[in-house]
Design a protein around this motif. Structure first.
Motif, PDB file in Angstrom:
ATOM      1  N   GLU A 133       0.841  -1.214   0.000  1.00  0.00           N
ATOM      2  CA  GLU A 133       0.000   0.000   0.000  1.00  0.00           C
ATOM      3  C   GLU A 133       0.869   1.255   0.000  1.00  0.00           C
ATOM      4  OE1 GLU A 133      -2.865   0.000   3.173  1.00  0.00           O
ATOM      5  OE2 GLU A 133      -3.635  -1.969   2.573  1.00  0.00           O
ATOM      6  N   ASP A 134       1.930   1.226   0.757  1.00  0.00           N
ATOM      7  CA  ASP A 134       2.816   2.397   0.803  1.00  0.00           C
ATOM      8  C   ASP A 134       3.490   2.634  -0.552  1.00  0.00           C
ATOM      9  OD1 ASP A 134       2.365   3.425   3.326  1.00  0.00           O
ATOM     10  OD2 ASP A 134       3.891   2.176   4.289  1.00  0.00           O
ATOM     11  N   PHE A 135       3.984   1.564  -1.180  1.00  0.00           N
ATOM     12  CA  PHE A 135       4.651   1.770  -2.477  1.00  0.00           C
ATOM     13  C   PHE A 135       3.642   2.213  -3.538  1.00  0.00           C
ATOM     14  CE2 PHE A 135       7.657  -1.602  -0.715  1.00  0.00           C
ATOM     15  CZ  PHE A 135       8.521  -0.652  -0.213  1.00  0.00           C
ATOM     16  N   ASP A 136       2.443   1.656  -3.478  1.00  0.00           N
ATOM     17  CA  ASP A 136       1.410   2.096  -4.425  1.00  0.00           C
ATOM     18  C   ASP A 136       1.106   3.577  -4.220  1.00  0.00           C
ATOM     19  OD1 ASP A 136       1.211  -0.381  -5.575  1.00  0.00           O
ATOM     20  OD2 ASP A 136      -0.500  -1.036  -4.357  1.00  0.00           O
ATOM     21  N   ARG A 137       1.036   3.950  -2.954  1.00  0.00           N
ATOM     22  CA  ARG A 137       0.746   5.351  -2.631  1.00  0.00           C
ATOM     23  C   ARG A 137       1.893   6.255  -3.109  1.00  0.00           C
ATOM     24  NH1 ARG A 137      -2.070   9.775  -2.181  1.00  0.00           N
ATOM     25  NH2 ARG A 137      -1.452  11.152  -0.474  1.00  0.00           N
ATOM     26  N   ALA A 138       3.104   5.791  -2.949  1.00  0.00           N
ATOM     27  CA  ALA A 138       4.257   6.588  -3.391  1.00  0.00           C
ATOM     28  C   ALA A 138       4.185   6.819  -4.907  1.00  0.00           C
ATOM     29  CB  ALA A 138       5.564   5.885  -3.024  1.00  0.00           C
ATOM     30  N   ILE A 139       3.830   5.772  -5.647  1.00  0.00           N
ATOM     31  CA  ILE A 139       3.731   5.913  -7.113  1.00  0.00           C
ATOM     32  C   ILE A 139       2.578   6.846  -7.477  1.00  0.00           C
ATOM     33  CG2 ILE A 139       3.215   4.646  -9.236  1.00  0.00           C
ATOM     34  CD1 ILE A 139       4.691   2.212  -7.913  1.00  0.00           C
ATOM     35  N   GLU A 140       1.524   6.774  -6.674  1.00  0.00           N
ATOM     36  CA  GLU A 140       0.376   7.653  -6.928  1.00  0.00           C
ATOM     37  C   GLU A 140       0.758   9.123  -6.689  1.00  0.00           C
ATOM     38  OE1 GLU A 140      -3.060   6.493  -4.590  1.00  0.00           O
ATOM     39  OE2 GLU A 140      -3.757   8.556  -4.577  1.00  0.00           O
ATOM     40  N   VAL A 141       1.485   9.359  -5.616  1.00  0.00           N
ATOM     41  CA  VAL A 141       1.874  10.734  -5.289  1.00  0.00           C
ATOM     42  C   VAL A 141       2.863  11.262  -6.320  1.00  0.00           C
ATOM     43  CG1 VAL A 141       3.126  12.168  -3.603  1.00  0.00           C
ATOM     44  CG2 VAL A 141       1.435  10.489  -2.821  1.00  0.00           C
ATOM     45  N   ASP A 142       3.803  10.429  -6.709  1.00  0.00           N
ATOM     46  CA  ASP A 142       4.808  10.871  -7.686  1.00  0.00           C
ATOM     47  C   ASP A 142       5.095   9.730  -8.661  1.00  0.00           C
ATOM     48  OD1 ASP A 142       6.864  11.816  -9.163  1.00  0.00           O
ATOM     49  OD2 ASP A 142       8.233  12.200  -7.491  1.00  0.00           O
ATOM     50  N   PRO A 143       4.437   9.729  -9.801  1.00  0.00           N
ATOM     51  CA  PRO A 143       4.615   8.633 -10.760  1.00  0.00           C
ATOM     52  C   PRO A 143       6.044   8.546 -11.300  1.00  0.00           C
ATOM     53  CG  PRO A 143       2.640   9.910 -11.263  1.00  0.00           C
ATOM     54  CD  PRO A 143       3.392  10.674 -10.219  1.00  0.00           C
ATOM     55  N   ASP A 144       6.845   9.561 -11.073  1.00  0.00           N
ATOM     56  CA  ASP A 144       8.236   9.499 -11.535  1.00  0.00           C
ATOM     57  C   ASP A 144       9.187   9.000 -10.449  1.00  0.00           C
ATOM     58  OD1 ASP A 144       7.727  10.384 -14.121  1.00  0.00           O
ATOM     59  OD2 ASP A 144       7.676  12.482 -13.456  1.00  0.00           O
ATOM     60  N   PHE A 145       8.623   8.582  -9.351  1.00  0.00           N
ATOM     61  CA  PHE A 145       9.473   8.104  -8.252  1.00  0.00           C
ATOM     62  C   PHE A 145       9.782   6.622  -8.482  1.00  0.00           C
ATOM     63  CE2 PHE A 145       9.977   6.507  -3.841  1.00  0.00           C
ATOM     64  CZ  PHE A 145      11.131   7.197  -3.558  1.00  0.00           C
ATOM     65  N   ILE A 146      10.872   6.384  -9.179  1.00  0.00           N
ATOM     66  CA  ILE A 146      11.176   5.055  -9.730  1.00  0.00           C
ATOM     67  C   ILE A 146      11.483   4.030  -8.626  1.00  0.00           C
ATOM     68  CG2 ILE A 146      12.699   3.791 -11.295  1.00  0.00           C
ATOM     69  CD1 ILE A 146      10.725   5.813 -12.606  1.00  0.00           C
ATOM     70  N   ALA A 147      12.047   4.475  -7.531  1.00  0.00           N
ATOM     71  CA  ALA A 147      12.394   3.521  -6.459  1.00  0.00           C
ATOM     72  C   ALA A 147      11.177   2.734  -6.008  1.00  0.00           C
ATOM     73  CB  ALA A 147      13.010   4.263  -5.286  1.00  0.00           C
ATOM     74  N   ALA A 148      10.032   3.404  -5.973  1.00  0.00           N
ATOM     75  CA  ALA A 148       8.815   2.715  -5.516  1.00  0.00           C
ATOM     76  C   ALA A 148       8.403   1.616  -6.498  1.00  0.00           C
ATOM     77  CB  ALA A 148       7.687   3.723  -5.332  1.00  0.00           C
ATOM     78  N   TYR A 149       8.660   1.843  -7.791  1.00  0.00           N
ATOM     79  CA  TYR A 149       8.366   0.789  -8.774  1.00  0.00           C
ATOM     80  C   TYR A 149       9.220  -0.443  -8.459  1.00  0.00           C
ATOM     81  CZ  TYR A 149       6.098   4.294 -11.811  1.00  0.00           C
ATOM     82  OH  TYR A 149       5.277   5.255 -12.316  1.00  0.00           O
ATOM     83  N   ASN A 150      10.495  -0.190  -8.228  1.00  0.00           N
ATOM     84  CA  ASN A 150      11.403  -1.303  -7.928  1.00  0.00           C
ATOM     85  C   ASN A 150      10.964  -2.033  -6.658  1.00  0.00           C
ATOM     86  OD1 ASN A 150      12.783  -0.298 -10.085  1.00  0.00           O
ATOM     87  ND2 ASN A 150      14.663   0.182  -8.984  1.00  0.00           N
ATOM     88  N   ASN A 151      10.669  -1.245  -5.629  1.00  0.00           N
ATOM     89  CA  ASN A 151      10.295  -1.857  -4.354  1.00  0.00           C
ATOM     90  C   ASN A 151       8.990  -2.657  -4.479  1.00  0.00           C
ATOM     91  OD1 ASN A 151      12.544  -0.730  -3.172  1.00  0.00           O
ATOM     92  ND2 ASN A 151      11.463   1.048  -2.339  1.00  0.00           N
ATOM     93  N   ARG A 152       8.034  -2.067  -5.197  1.00  0.00           N
ATOM     94  CA  ARG A 152       6.744  -2.746  -5.350  1.00  0.00           C
ATOM     95  C   ARG A 152       6.915  -4.041  -6.141  1.00  0.00           C
ATOM     96  NH1 ARG A 152       2.932  -5.253  -4.669  1.00  0.00           N
ATOM     97  NH2 ARG A 152       0.736  -4.749  -4.979  1.00  0.00           N
ATOM     98  N   SER A 153       7.797  -4.012  -7.122  1.00  0.00           N
ATOM     99  CA  SER A 153       7.991  -5.211  -7.948  1.00  0.00           C
ATOM    100  C   SER A 153       8.533  -6.365  -7.099  1.00  0.00           C
ATOM    101  CB  SER A 153       8.935  -4.913  -9.110  1.00  0.00           C
ATOM    102  OG  SER A 153      10.273  -4.838  -8.666  1.00  0.00           O
ATOM    103  N   ILE A 154       9.345  -6.035  -6.127  1.00  0.00           N
ATOM    104  CA  ILE A 154       9.889  -7.084  -5.242  1.00  0.00           C
ATOM    105  C   ILE A 154       8.767  -7.753  -4.462  1.00  0.00           C
ATOM    106  CG2 ILE A 154      11.343  -7.471  -3.204  1.00  0.00           C
ATOM    107  CD1 ILE A 154      13.146  -5.173  -4.382  1.00  0.00           C
ATOM    108  N   LEU A 155       7.813  -6.937  -4.019  1.00  0.00           N
ATOM    109  CA  LEU A 155       6.683  -7.515  -3.275  1.00  0.00           C
ATOM    110  C   LEU A 155       5.837  -8.406  -4.180  1.00  0.00           C
ATOM    111  CD1 LEU A 155       5.527  -4.550  -0.995  1.00  0.00           C
ATOM    112  CD2 LEU A 155       7.128  -6.402  -0.503  1.00  0.00           C
ATOM    113  N   TYR A 156       5.656  -7.970  -5.438  1.00  0.00           N
ATOM    114  CA  TYR A 156       4.947  -8.845  -6.389  1.00  0.00           C
ATOM    115  C   TYR A 156       5.680 -10.177  -6.504  1.00  0.00           C
ATOM    116  CZ  TYR A 156       1.619  -5.383  -8.256  1.00  0.00           C
ATOM    117  OH  TYR A 156       0.576  -4.502  -8.407  1.00  0.00           O
TER     118      TYR A 156
END
Lengths: 275, 243
Positions: A133-156
């Motif tokens: 939820e936090d990483f999804d929220r981070a991407i929502e707040v700033d879609p250019d915040f690439i670290a959250a994409y990486n982090n979220r992918s690990i959870l997937y």
């Protein structure tokens, strides 16, 4: 508040199953320096002191300095919560770190470093849904915040959802433009003395994660093949696949494991950008 | 001055000046590190400097205090802090300049006099040191450090009775002020050294001390306090007509 984030290229060495500390019920620390002076003066002092201790690896002292701010001087001062959370993370006191990031988010709901880093802490505490939820929220707040994409992918990937992980990483790659950098570097007509093309190593990290995802998928396929071989007499599995599966299995159990936090990216909070 | 007295003087100066780290080169001030917070006050650098000082990074502390001074040049306590860091780097000249500047800015700043007094002591200017400590005591009669430091200067001058009086006063103000117990022990050691010297003068250089060397006596007394063994005292008794 402006948010300029510099990502720590470093990965975190989060140990899973670290002890969860109880909430801080200690009395407020003794903070005598510049007593009676304006809050700004006292806050500056303890931030300077705390950051010096932090940089020297004296985390207990650093936490005390930051606590002087949030518990004695100004309980709304976000940089002190963020700095103390970093300190607790270094001490692997994830429970306290999460509390501080939560408080920072309460004070500034779009503070992306706090949102992302809380996700990292939640993952360390094996609270994967909350972390997602936090990483999804981070991407929502700033879609250019690439670290959250990486982090979220690990959870997937930890949930075995490799397709989603790959899709998200490719989305991040396209958004960051690192694919275009790669194309330019690989252009056969590129001059040998052409100037370097600057890029953020964090963006390149997505390719490493993509490789991991595909490897994990490969392992799944190998295991399917080996599973079938066990179901029928006379079906002798190819030894090369057995060997490849064994090697991958070993890697995902040790240096390439995804659940130890070492692939998570922590955002560095830049307190000079606001306040 | 006897060997014991010289040794004691060295100990006294070490006590009064604090623990001193050997550093030969005064650092060239680096550019001030950019504060990691917005709207940082000069106190940010003071905090930085104090933390660096506490971990023994005196050069780093000097740089940080200098940054604070650049931002707020009229704040006297920062000069005291930087002066102490300079003194810890053995840069007596810069340290003295900083203490003097602090006093120029705030003539009632007792920490500046206290630290300057310790520096005077280190430099052997006992009279000026006593003046500074006495001034602190007049400004702040409960300043235990000033009594303590003045006592050490008295001791360094051989005025042991005055030293004991000041140390007892320091302990009357704060019975938990540990350095004064150490200094008091050193003063009594100095008196002991004087007495042993007197013995040697009367009996000659080769005469054996009745209860062993001073160190042996001290060890025996220490052990006797714990075990109840008073044999060291027995050894000091003398038969009638023996002299």
């Amino acid at each position: 508040m402006r948010r300029q984030l510099a990502l720590m290229g470093l990965v975190m060495g989060l140990a899973m199953g670290a002890p969860v500390m109880a909430q801080d019920t200690n009395p407020p620390p003794n903070c005598p320096v510049f007593q009676g002076e304006a809050d700004g003066i006292r806050t500056s002092y303890y931030m300077g002191e705390g950051l010096a201790y932090f940089n020297a690896g004296q985390y207990n002292n650093a936490a005390l300095s930051f606590s002087c701010i949030v518990r004695v001087i100004d309980d709304t001062y976000v940089p002190a919560y963020m700095s103390r959370a970093s300190t607790y993370m270094r001490q692997r006191d994830y429970q306290r770190a999460m509390e501080d990031y939560t408080r920072a988010i309460e004070l500034d709901g779009e503070l992306i470093a706090a949102i992302n880093n809380r996700g990292v802490v939640q993952a360390a505490l094996q609270e994967y849904e909350a972390a997602a939820e936090d990483f999804d929220r981070a991407i929502e707040v700033d879609p250019d915040f690439i670290a959250a994409y990486n982090n979220r992918s690990i959870l997937y990937a930890l949930a075995g959802e490799y397709e989603q992980a790959i899709t998200l990483l490719e989305d991040g790659i396209a958004r960051s433009g690192i694919d275009r950098v790669l194309t330019q570097y690989r252009d056969p007509n590129r001059a040998a003395d052409a100037p370097a093309i600057p890029f953020d190593p964090i963006h390149a990290n997505a390719y490493a994660l993509l490789g991991i995802m595909y490897s994990a998928q490969a392992l799944e396929q190998y295991n399917d093949y080996l599973f079938l071989s066990n179901q029928q007499n006379g079906f002798f599995p190819d030894e090369r696949i057995q060997s490849a599966a064994g090697a991958l299995e070993s890697r995902f159990n040790f240096e390439m494991r995804l659940d130890d936090g070492t692939w998570m990216l922590v955002a560095r909070y830049d307190a000079t950008a606001g306040q | 001055m006897s060997r014991y007295s010289r040794l004691l003087l060295v100990i006294m100066v070490a006590i009064v000046s604090g623990r001193v780290m050997a550093q030969e080169i005064t650092p060239t001030p680096d550019p001030c590190p950019t504060p990691q917070i917005s709207n940082a006050a000069a106190s940010y650098y003071i905090g930085l400097g104090n933390a660096l000082f506490s971990r023994g990074d005196f050069s780093g502390a000097v740089v940080a205090y200098t940054c604070a001074i650049e931002q707020q040049p009229d704040y006297a306590p920062t000069y005291v802090s930087r002066g102490y860091a300079q003194a810890s780097l053995q840069d007596n000249e810069q340290a003295m300049a900083d203490y003097n500047r602090a006093i120029e800015l705030d003539e009632l700043l007792t920490s500046a006099y206290n630290n300057r007094g310790t520096l005077y002591t280190r430099l052997g200017n006992f009279g000026l040191a006593i003046n500074d400590f006495t001034l602190v005591i007049s400004l702040s009669p409960e300043d235990v450090t000033a009594y303590h430091n003045r006592a050490v200067v008295h001791a360094a001058e051989g005025n042991y009775e005055l030293a004991i009086a000041d140390l007892e006063q320091a302990l009357a103000i704060d019975a938990d002020f540990a350095p004064s117990y150490a200094a008091l022990g050193a003063v009594y050691s100095a008196i002991a050294a004087q007495q042993y010297q007197q013995f040697v003068e009367l009996r000659g250089d080769n005469a054996l001390l009745p209860a062993g060397t001073p160190i042996e006596v001290l060890q025996a007394v220490d052990e006797g306090m714990r075990t109840g063994d008073y044999s060291v005292w027995v050894a000091l008794q003398t038969a009638a007509g023996a002299e």
